[in-house]
Design a protein around this motif. Structure first.
Motif, PDB file in Angstrom:
ATOM      1  N   ALA A 227       0.832  -1.206   0.000  1.00 59.17           N
ATOM      2  CA  ALA A 227       0.000   0.000   0.000  1.00 59.17           C
ATOM      3  C   ALA A 227       0.864   1.253   0.000  1.00 59.17           C
ATOM      4  CB  ALA A 227      -0.928  -0.005   1.214  1.00 59.17           C
ATOM      5  N   GLN A 228       1.884   1.280   0.837  1.00 61.27           N
ATOM      6  CA  GLN A 228       2.740   2.465   0.903  1.00 61.27           C
ATOM      7  C   GLN A 228       3.505   2.656  -0.398  1.00 61.27           C
ATOM      8  OE1 GLN A 228       4.973   2.965   4.514  1.00 61.27           O
ATOM      9  NE2 GLN A 228       3.238   2.313   5.749  1.00 61.27           N
ATOM     10  N   SER A 229       3.934   1.569  -1.014  1.00 64.98           N
ATOM     11  CA  SER A 229       4.632   1.665  -2.297  1.00 64.98           C
ATOM     12  C   SER A 229       3.696   2.230  -3.366  1.00 64.98           C
ATOM     13  CB  SER A 229       5.146   0.285  -2.701  1.00 64.98           C
ATOM     14  OG  SER A 229       5.745   0.330  -3.964  1.00 64.98           O
ATOM     15  N   TRP A 230       2.454   1.752  -3.400  1.00 64.01           N
ATOM     16  CA  TRP A 230       1.483   2.242  -4.378  1.00 64.01           C
ATOM     17  C   TRP A 230       1.196   3.720  -4.144  1.00 64.01           C
ATOM     18  CZ3 TRP A 230      -3.348   4.444  -4.221  1.00 64.01           C
ATOM     19  CH2 TRP A 230      -4.012   4.537  -5.442  1.00 64.01           C
TER      20      TRP A 230
ATOM     21  N   PRO B 242      -2.499   2.834   6.252  1.00 62.40           N
ATOM     22  CA  PRO B 242      -1.094   3.203   6.043  1.00 62.40           C
ATOM     23  C   PRO B 242      -0.939   4.722   6.027  1.00 62.40           C
ATOM     24  CG  PRO B 242      -1.727   1.467   4.537  1.00 62.40           C
ATOM     25  CD  PRO B 242      -2.991   1.953   5.198  1.00 62.40           C
ATOM     26  N   GLN B 243      -0.077   5.237   6.873  1.00 61.27           N
ATOM     27  CA  GLN B 243       0.082   6.682   7.028  1.00 61.27           C
ATOM     28  C   GLN B 243       0.542   7.373   5.750  1.00 61.27           C
ATOM     29  OE1 GLN B 243      -0.849   8.544   9.758  1.00 61.27           O
ATOM     30  NE2 GLN B 243      -1.815   6.581  10.190  1.00 61.27           N
ATOM     31  N   ALA B 244       1.397   6.733   4.962  1.00 61.77           N
ATOM     32  CA  ALA B 244       1.874   7.359   3.721  1.00 61.77           C
ATOM     33  C   ALA B 244       0.719   7.619   2.762  1.00 61.77           C
ATOM     34  CB  ALA B 244       2.917   6.473   3.044  1.00 61.77           C
ATOM     35  N   CYS B 245      -0.351   6.860   2.879  1.00 59.84           N
ATOM     36  CA  CYS B 245      -1.495   7.018   1.979  1.00 59.84           C
ATOM     37  C   CYS B 245      -2.438   8.124   2.438  1.00 59.84           C
ATOM     38  CB  CYS B 245      -2.261   5.704   1.889  1.00 59.84           C
ATOM     39  SG  CYS B 245      -1.251   4.346   1.257  1.00 59.84           S
ATOM     40  N   LEU B 246      -2.235   8.649   3.621  1.00 60.05           N
ATOM     41  CA  LEU B 246      -3.113   9.683   4.161  1.00 60.05           C
ATOM     42  C   LEU B 246      -2.469  11.066   4.143  1.00 60.05           C
ATOM     43  CD1 LEU B 246      -4.518   7.684   7.204  1.00 60.05           C
ATOM     44  CD2 LEU B 246      -5.575   8.035   4.958  1.00 60.05           C
TER      45      LEU B 246
ATOM     46  N   GLY C 256       0.456  14.016  -1.439  1.00 62.33           N
ATOM     47  CA  GLY C 256       1.572  13.558  -2.266  1.00 62.33           C
ATOM     48  C   GLY C 256       2.034  12.155  -1.965  1.00 62.33           C
ATOM     49  N   GLY C 257       1.482  11.510  -0.930  1.00 65.29           N
ATOM     50  CA  GLY C 257       1.859  10.149  -0.608  1.00 65.29           C
ATOM     51  C   GLY C 257       3.246  10.006  -0.034  1.00 65.29           C
ATOM     52  N   GLU C 258       3.884  11.125   0.269  1.00 64.56           N
ATOM     53  CA  GLU C 258       5.250  11.083   0.775  1.00 64.56           C
ATOM     54  C   GLU C 258       5.253  10.976   2.293  1.00 64.56           C
ATOM     55  OE1 GLU C 258       7.917  10.890  -1.146  1.00 64.56           O
ATOM     56  OE2 GLU C 258       6.593  10.936  -2.866  1.00 64.56           O
ATOM     57  N   PRO C 259       6.098  10.088   2.838  1.00 64.77           N
ATOM     58  CA  PRO C 259       6.210  10.017   4.299  1.00 64.77           C
ATOM     59  C   PRO C 259       6.774  11.320   4.838  1.00 64.77           C
ATOM     60  CG  PRO C 259       7.482   8.270   3.213  1.00 64.77           C
ATOM     61  CD  PRO C 259       6.934   9.161   2.142  1.00 64.77           C
ATOM     62  N   SER C 260       6.303  11.741   5.986  1.00 67.04           N
ATOM     63  CA  SER C 260       6.841  12.967   6.584  1.00 67.04           C
ATOM     64  C   SER C 260       8.153  12.644   7.288  1.00 67.04           C
ATOM     65  CB  SER C 260       5.846  13.545   7.582  1.00 67.04           C
ATOM     66  OG  SER C 260       5.629  12.652   8.635  1.00 67.04           O
ATOM     67  N   SER C 261       9.046  13.601   7.294  1.00 71.99           N
ATOM     68  CA  SER C 261      10.316  13.404   7.996  1.00 71.99           C
ATOM     69  C   SER C 261      10.158  13.841   9.439  1.00 71.99           C
ATOM     70  CB  SER C 261      11.434  14.188   7.323  1.00 71.99           C
ATOM     71  OG  SER C 261      11.116  15.556   7.298  1.00 71.99           O
ATOM     72  N   VAL C 262      10.822  13.136  10.312  1.00 74.22           N
ATOM     73  CA  VAL C 262      10.774  13.456  11.732  1.00 74.22           C
ATOM     74  C   VAL C 262      12.157  13.942  12.129  1.00 74.22           C
ATOM     75  CG1 VAL C 262      10.402  12.526  14.023  1.00 74.22           C
ATOM     76  CG2 VAL C 262       9.024  11.694  12.114  1.00 74.22           C
ATOM     77  N   LEU C 263      12.214  15.096  12.756  1.00 74.35           N
ATOM     78  CA  LEU C 263      13.511  15.636  13.189  1.00 74.35           C
ATOM     79  C   LEU C 263      13.691  15.438  14.651  1.00 74.35           C
ATOM     80  CD1 LEU C 263      13.419  18.974  11.198  1.00 74.35           C
ATOM     81  CD2 LEU C 263      14.564  16.864  10.589  1.00 74.35           C
TER      82      LEU C 263
END
Length: 72
Positions: free
Chosen positions: A23-26, A58-62, A65-72
């Motif tokens: 799902a995250q890849s898609w 899946p969080q990347a799907c929500l 842009g479908g991009e995972p957020s970066s955590v600092l």
């Protein structure tokens, strides 16, 4: 997100991790340019009585842009 089968990902997977990875890849690839409503995917499991239950999104799907957020 509307409960309809996904046109690409609606298939059995060996594990929840495998389903979430697909799902995250898609969402990061083919689904990247779709709206969040079109990209929203819920991971479901079938119970022993045959009912389906959504257990995770899946969080990347929500994200836009479908991009995972970066955590600092």
């Amino acid at each position: 997100m509307d409960g309809s089968p996904h046109p690409v990902l609606d298939a059995p997977y060996e594990s929840m991790d495998a389903a979430e990875a697909a799902a995250q890849s898609w969402c990061s690839g083919q689904g990247r340019d779709l709206s969040i409503q079109q990209r929203g995917i819920g991971l479901e499991v079938q119970t022993s009585c045959g009912a389906w239950r959504t257990i995770r999104y899946p969080q990347a799907c929500l994200r836009d842009g479908g991009e995972p957020s970066s955590v600092l």
